[in-house]
Design a protein around this motif. Structure first.
Motif, PDB file in Angstrom:
ATOM      1  N   VAL A 195       2.678  -9.951   0.364  1.00 32.67           N
ATOM      2  CA  VAL A 195       1.783  -9.995   1.522  1.00 32.67           C
ATOM      3  C   VAL A 195       2.267  -9.062   2.627  1.00 32.67           C
ATOM      4  N   LEU A 196       3.577  -8.869   2.768  1.00 28.78           N
ATOM      5  CA  LEU A 196       4.088  -7.903   3.742  1.00 28.78           C
ATOM      6  C   LEU A 196       3.703  -6.486   3.332  1.00 28.78           C
ATOM      7  N   ASN A 197       3.780  -6.206   2.021  1.00 26.29           N
ATOM      8  CA  ASN A 197       3.355  -4.893   1.541  1.00 26.29           C
ATOM      9  C   ASN A 197       1.893  -4.640   1.879  1.00 26.29           C
ATOM     10  N   GLU A 198       1.039  -5.656   1.684  1.00 26.55           N
ATOM     11  CA  GLU A 198      -0.375  -5.492   2.003  1.00 26.55           C
ATOM     12  C   GLU A 198      -0.568  -5.255   3.501  1.00 26.55           C
ATOM     13  N   GLN A 199       0.171  -5.987   4.330  1.00 22.99           N
ATOM     14  CA  GLN A 199       0.040  -5.807   5.775  1.00 22.99           C
ATOM     15  C   GLN A 199       0.396  -4.372   6.182  1.00 22.99           C
ATOM     16  N   TRP A 200       1.469  -3.829   5.642  1.00 23.15           N
ATOM     17  CA  TRP A 200       1.839  -2.438   5.941  1.00 23.15           C
ATOM     18  C   TRP A 200       0.774  -1.472   5.414  1.00 23.15           C
ATOM     19  N   MET A 201       0.259  -1.775   4.244  1.00 27.28           N
ATOM     20  CA  MET A 201      -0.740  -0.902   3.633  1.00 27.28           C
ATOM     21  C   MET A 201      -2.022  -0.858   4.461  1.00 27.28           C
ATOM     22  N   VAL A 202      -2.487  -2.026   4.902  1.00 26.52           N
ATOM     23  CA  VAL A 202      -3.700  -2.095   5.705  1.00 26.52           C
ATOM     24  C   VAL A 202      -3.491  -1.417   7.052  1.00 26.52           C
ATOM     25  N   THR A 217       6.818   2.143   8.766  1.00 31.48           N
ATOM     26  CA  THR A 217       7.405   2.331   7.442  1.00 31.48           C
ATOM     27  C   THR A 217       7.161   1.098   6.594  1.00 31.48           C
ATOM     28  N   ASN A 218       6.602   1.294   5.417  1.00 24.56           N
ATOM     29  CA  ASN A 218       6.459   0.200   4.459  1.00 24.56           C
ATOM     30  C   ASN A 218       7.836  -0.037   3.844  1.00 24.56           C
ATOM     31  N   ARG A 219       8.497  -1.068   4.319  1.00 25.64           N
ATOM     32  CA  ARG A 219       9.904  -1.267   3.942  1.00 25.64           C
ATOM     33  C   ARG A 219      10.069  -1.802   2.521  1.00 25.64           C
ATOM     34  N   VAL A 220       9.030  -2.422   1.969  1.00 22.76           N
ATOM     35  CA  VAL A 220       9.115  -2.841   0.566  1.00 22.76           C
ATOM     36  C   VAL A 220       9.201  -1.609  -0.333  1.00 22.76           C
ATOM     37  N   ILE A 221       8.306  -0.629  -0.093  1.00 21.86           N
ATOM     38  CA  ILE A 221       8.317   0.596  -0.889  1.00 21.86           C
ATOM     39  C   ILE A 221       9.572   1.408  -0.586  1.00 21.86           C
ATOM     40  N   LYS A 256      -2.183  -4.006  -5.361  1.00 23.58           N
ATOM     41  CA  LYS A 256      -1.925  -3.097  -4.243  1.00 23.58           C
ATOM     42  C   LYS A 256      -0.491  -2.589  -4.261  1.00 23.58           C
ATOM     43  N   LEU A 257       0.444  -3.458  -4.577  1.00 24.49           N
ATOM     44  CA  LEU A 257       1.838  -3.009  -4.674  1.00 24.49           C
ATOM     45  C   LEU A 257       2.015  -2.068  -5.854  1.00 24.49           C
ATOM     46  N   LEU A 258       1.430  -2.403  -7.002  1.00 27.67           N
ATOM     47  CA  LEU A 258       1.531  -1.533  -8.172  1.00 27.67           C
ATOM     48  C   LEU A 258       0.953  -0.156  -7.876  1.00 27.67           C
TER      49      LEU A 258
END
Length: 480
Positions: A195-202, A217-221, A256-258
């Motif tokens: 869900v954090l990845n999605e928030q950064w993506m959006v 910065t998307n910190r997961v990626i 979305k993460l993939l």
């Protein structure tokens, strides 16, 4: 926390005691006293009578179903939220978190109020302090952070408080639990990362191009780009989750993460090759099983499929399931039978794009004729024009809790209904035989073994390392 003196002789007295506060003419002061009494009573006997998650939930439901809550919902909610922000006693925090979690799942406004009052940074702080709390409470914090974050968009300031250290901490927890994929910790931690990845993506997709502020910065990626080989268990688990998950919103979070992993050069080879093959099997199965009306989910699968085939190890021989992929594209790109509606324009464009992956087509087929020769469809230049996929992928949303329907289940229901109708006809007229109309055929790959074609089991983990990659930048602009 104010001290209260209570004496109980047995567990039944506990459950019949002060768990359902009532007030004849409640004022704010009386409500505050009743809530303090309720929390104090439960905290005092927590170790003795409240030892399971069920018992914690039961205590929460007692208050949420009480007269004092029914008559003063907004005031009680805000007082519980303030308690989360101020309380430090683990036992009290456990019940407060449980109350907010159950109430928020029934009423989204609770999570919105939590966000408005600044609960996001508070939960980050509480999750980091894992050594102070037991596993059940820590898992409760994770679930509360996930539910609050997936119900609404977080601000750039809130996302900015998530640092590399927090993301690394979550990845390390998953690695520590790698011996047991069914450990109850796995799912909440992974969902928070998703869900954090999605928030950064959006946030990235919706930021104006001419904005003066630096992009977040998307910190997961980022962490997977720099240190992905240390956190391979996370990758294995999200493929397992996609294989099992039936909730549409969670499927979208994983996709979305993939998508970002397969469109970021530094993470092209994050997954093991056998895991990628399992993922491809899952995508093929789900594309065939999605009902016609789920266009947005189908489009997202196709947007992930292209970089999966074009950028990862799957583009190297021996090419895995090349013929099966071509068949799926052919089915999606045209009406294979009367039970598949004609594909929409976006599906046709995405199917054509996947078909252009070099190893899927013959060398003598030019790009402009891929759809016509391989798939039997024809697109004009305007129809095949592309937009930036990351914006489209980020924009796909679904309300939490909605389950993804299955095409196979729909066919089974139709068959059952017609079989029941046939039985009724035979009862009314025993001399009449046969069916008026045969049941519709089950689509390819769904008829085997009487159910969905399951992918192979996830292979055992290996000790290989990722190839060193010079580029660790953000995801490349992929067109689709």
């Amino acid at each position: 926390m104010e001290e209260f003196e209570y004496t109980l002789d047995n567990e039944q007295q506990f459950w019949d005691g002060k768990l359902t506060p009532t007030l004849a003419c409640p004022s704010h002061q009386l409500i505050d006293n009743a809530l303090r009494s309720y929390l104090g009573f439960i905290t005092k006997f927590k170790d003795e009578y409240v030892n399971t998650e069920y018992e914690v939930a039961r205590c929460s439901q007692k208050l949420l179903q009480s007269e004092i809550f029914e008559s003063n919902r907004e005031y009680v909610r805000i007082q519980i939220i303030y308690s989360l922000l101020q309380e430090d006693e683990p036992a009290t925090l456990h019940f407060i978190s449980s109350l907010l979690l159950f109430d928020g799942r029934d009423n989204e406004a609770t999570f919105e109020k939590m966000n408005h009052e600044g609960c996001f940074p508070r939960l980050l702080e509480l999750i980091k302090q894992d050594k102070r709390y037991d596993a059940r409470l820590h898992r409760m914090f994770l679930e509360l952070l996930y539910e609050m974050s997936r119900m609404q968009r977080l601000s750039a300031e809130e996302l900015g408080q998530v640092d590399d250290e927090f993301i690394i901490y979550l990845f390390q927890m998953i690695e520590e639990l790698s011996d047991d994929v069914d450990d109850p910790y796995h799912y909440p931690i992974i969902r928070v990362l998703l869900v954090l990845n999605e928030q950064w993506m959006v946030t990235s997709a919706s930021s104006p191009v001419d904005s003066q502020s630096p992009p977040l910065t998307n910190r997961v990626i980022k962490i997977l780009s720099l240190q992905g080989s240390r956190y391979m268990t996370f990758g294995e688990n999200i493929i397992l989750l996609l294989n099992r998950e039936t909730e549409t919103s969670l499927q979208l979070l994983i996709l979305k993460l993939l998508y970002l992993l397969f469109t970021t050069h530094a993470t092209y080879e994050y997954f093991y090759t056998n895991d990628l093959r399992v993922l491809l099997d899952v995508i093929i199965r789900n594309l065939l099983d999605l009902p016609n009306e789920l266009d947005s989910l189908r489009h997202t699968y196709l947007r992930v499929l292209y970089p999966l085939l074009a950028h990862t190890q799957l583009n190297q021989p021996p090419h895995y399931k090349r013929d099966e992929i071509a068949k799926v594209l052919s089915i999606l790109g045209c009406s294979a039978n009367a039970h598949w509606e004609p594909a929409d324009e976006t599906t046709l464009r995405l199917v054509e794009r996947v078909a252009k992956v070099p190893w899927l087509r013959n060398d003598d087929i030019q790009d402009g004729e891929v759809a016509r020769k391989l798939l039997g469809i024809s697109l004009s230049h305007s129809q095949s024009a592309s937009a930036i996929s990351v914006v489209d992928v980020a924009a796909v949303m679904e309300k939490p809790g909605v389950q993804t329907p299955s095409r196979k289940s729909e066919f089974e229901e139709i068959v059952q209904d017609r079989q029941e109708s046939e039985v009724e006809v035979k009862i009314e007229n025993p001399t009449r035989r046969g069916r008026r109309h045969p049941p519709p055929p089950i689509p390819p790959l769904l008829a085997s073994n009487g159910g969905k074609k399951l992918p192979p089991k996830t292979p055992p983990r290996r000790r290989t390392k990722l190839k060193s990659v010079a580029s660790t930048g953000a995801g490349e602009n992929e067109t689709a």
